[in-house]
Enzyme design. Structure first.
Site, PDB file in Angstrom:
ATOM      1  N   SER A   1       0.849  -1.187   0.000  1.00 25.75           N
ATOM      2  CA  SER A   1       0.000   0.000   0.000  1.00 25.75           C
ATOM      3  C   SER A   1       0.883   1.235   0.000  1.00 25.75           C
ATOM      4  O   SER A   1       2.109   1.127  -0.001  1.00 25.75           O
ATOM      5  CB  SER A   1      -0.888   0.005   1.249  1.00 25.75           C
ATOM      6  OG  SER A   1      -0.082   0.290   2.378  1.00 25.75           O
ATOM      7  N   LYS A   2       0.237   2.380   0.002  1.00 24.32           N
ATOM      8  CA  LYS A   2       0.973   3.648  -0.061  1.00 24.32           C
ATOM      9  C   LYS A   2       2.025   3.776   1.030  1.00 24.32           C
ATOM     10  O   LYS A   2       3.036   4.443   0.848  1.00 24.32           O
ATOM     11  CB  LYS A   2      -0.014   4.817   0.056  1.00 24.32           C
ATOM     12  CG  LYS A   2      -0.741   5.084  -1.246  1.00 24.32           C
ATOM     13  CD  LYS A   2      -1.270   6.500  -1.273  1.00 24.32           C
ATOM     14  CE  LYS A   2      -2.261   6.693  -2.406  1.00 24.32           C
ATOM     15  NZ  LYS A   2      -3.648   6.837  -1.953  1.00 24.32           N
ATOM     16  N   ARG A   3       1.779   3.119   2.147  1.00 24.42           N
ATOM     17  CA  ARG A   3       2.753   3.197   3.244  1.00 24.42           C
ATOM     18  C   ARG A   3       4.121   2.682   2.821  1.00 24.42           C
ATOM     19  O   ARG A   3       5.139   3.053   3.385  1.00 24.42           O
ATOM     20  CB  ARG A   3       2.276   2.354   4.435  1.00 24.42           C
ATOM     21  CG  ARG A   3       1.153   2.945   5.227  1.00 24.42           C
ATOM     22  CD  ARG A   3       0.847   2.099   6.445  1.00 24.42           C
ATOM     23  NE  ARG A   3       0.501   0.729   6.079  1.00 24.42           N
ATOM     24  CZ  ARG A   3       1.221  -0.331   6.368  1.00 24.42           C
ATOM     25  NH1 ARG A   3       2.342  -0.202   7.045  1.00 24.42           N
ATOM     26  NH2 ARG A   3       0.840  -1.526   5.997  1.00 24.42           N
TER      27      ARG A   3
END
Ligand code: GLU
Length: 466
Positions: A239-241
């Site tokens: 994910s964006k993390r």
């Protein structure tokens, strides 16, 4: 054997995600390998969340990766009359039924089930109603089999089976007449003649629900291949993390599409211990059975490594084209300096991304960069300045700046002065580029040309004096 037909069916609710791109790639590869068809279908029935921007982003990402489609893009929103027709057919044959339960009633039943520790599912209140209730709002539910099991041989995961009592009587048409996801997918895959469905394994639970609908409609059930998720370094879903997850973000960071394709395919698929595959080799060697069962972990360093490989091996003229927008972003006008193709040749070996290459190319186009004081003291020592004076004088007489004549010139200068190559090369590099790291000094001089080289050395010497 009939033709193999595959599809990529993204929902246009965001950009093209790295994971989606890999699914598209596997479908595309299999279609190309088998000489079949690759179909693009935009699943935009969720009108509230689907946007044109997102459709454009998906098409842009696919095009950038070179995943060309043979049919489509088809839009599910164009197919509402078709879905209606199939709902009517299922109702007429008794394979679907109208359900008049209200949202409140269903919510109460759900809460009760949860309170009693049962899995909430539709209790079948309307399953066997004898009469329609004209004027009363209804949804249409699929009459799911209640006994036995539904199984399939997943091309990646092996045999998977579900007990039919687990399958709910799914809503296939909402009160407002719009169809639901599991139903539209089946109608489209069936009527488009899809033979193999390759998709993310987050869809595994949908598959038995879809299979029973194929069976009810009398269509052949396609083969399924559920691709494991991509994980971040901490083993949670990418994910964006974990950094950029949009395909186009990788273009903007200076990655080449062939590096991204090579990276994505290897993230889950292997062929011995080979790492580098051209597009042709992928088409030749790819099989869905060789896709691993476990999730791949996204490794940015490996992607960088592959990108560096493809930059090194790339055609300088093509890389120069790709470099232009990055130069523009840095306010560099390529017309103000040397031919970008020549510039690329000096930087290919040392750039992992096109962005790094652009940063490395700036000095060629900025003849008036500043020399910082600390470096001036370090590189332009009195001895260094003397060498630079002499170098400028020698260079001024040169008629060609090819590697051999430059080597002869530097050798002669070093021999005459009794110094080492680096004693000349370091101050020269700093004078010409403003930095301590750059392509080889002969290459830099070759690209700048004699006059600009001499001008930069004189400018550097002036800078020391002032
Ligand atoms: N539209 C679905 C999604 O984006 C894919 C459906 C499918 O591949 O069957 O997740």
């Amino acid at each position: 054997m009939s033709e193999v037909r595959l599809r990529f069916a993204p929902s246009p609710t965001g950009f093209l995600h790295i994971g989606g791109a890999r699914t598209a790639l596997f479908n595309w590869l299999l279609a190309r390998k088998e000489g079949g068809k690759f179909i693009l279908r935009i699943e935009d029935t969720d009108v509230a969340r689907s946007t044109q921007e997102s459709v454009d982003a998906i098409l842009e990402g696919m095009t950038w990766l070179g995943l060309d489609w043979d049919e489509g893009p088809f839009y599910q929103s164009d197919n509402f009359p078709l879905y209606r027709e199939f709902v009517e057919k299922l109702l007429a044959s008794g394979k679907a039924y109208k359900c008049y339960c209200t949202v409140e009633e269903l919510e109460k039943k759900r809460e009760l089930a949860l309170a009693e520790g049962r899995k909430p599912k539709y209790d079948g209140t309307c399953r066997d109603l004898k009469e329609d209730r004209p004027g009363v709002p209804y949804v249409v539910r699929f009459r799911s089999p209640r006994d036995g099991e539904t199984a399939f041989d997943d091309l990646i995961k092996g045999r998977i089976s579900f007990r039919n009592e687990e399958l709910d009587d799914l809503i296939i048409q909402r009160t407002d007449g719009t169809p639901t996801y599991n139903f539209t997918v089946v109608i489209d895959d069936a009527t488009m003649g899809i033979t193999t469905v390759i998709r993310g394994d987050d869809h595994i639970n949908n598959t038995p629900r879809q299979i029973v609908m194929y069976q009810a409609l009398g269509y052949p059930v396609p083969q399924f291949a559920h691709v494991p998720m991509i994980l971040g370094a901490d083993k949670t879903r990418l994910s964006k993390r974990h950094g950029a997850t949009s395909v186009m973000a990788y273009r903007d960071m200076g990655f080449l599409p062939e590096a991204v394709v090579n990276y994505l395919v290897r993230l889950g698929w292997s062929h011995g211990d080979e790492e580098i595959f051209s597009r042709e080799e992928l088409i030749e060697k790819f099989t869905i059975e060789a896709v691993g069962r476990s999730a791949g972990v996204f490794n940015p360093d490996k992607l960088l490594w592959l990108n560096a490989h493809y930059i090194k091996a790339g055609d300088p003229a093509r890389l120069a084209e790709l470099l232009l927008p990055f130069l523009a972003e840095r306010g560099v006008d390529p017309a103000s300096g040397p031919d970008p193709v020549a510039v690329v040749r000096t930087l290919q070996e040392r750039s992992r991304t096109m962005l790094e290459m652009a940063d490395g190319a700036i000095f060629y186009y900025r003849p008036d960069f500043e020399y910082d004081g600390k470096s001036v003291a370090k590189f332009f020592t009195p001895a260094g300045r003397e060498l630079l004076e002499e170098l400028a004088a020698w260079l001024g007489t040169l008629t060609d700046t090819g590697h051999d004549s430059l080597a002869a010139l530097f050798d002669g200068l070093c021999a005459g002065r009794g110094v080492k190559m680096k004693d000349v090369a370091q101050p020269a590099r700093f004078a010409l580029t403003g930095g301590a790291a750059s392509p080889g000094i002969y290459e830099v001089i070759g690209v700048l040309g004699r006059d600009e080289t001499v001008r930069r050395i004189r400018r550097a010497l002036d800078a020391c004096r002032s």
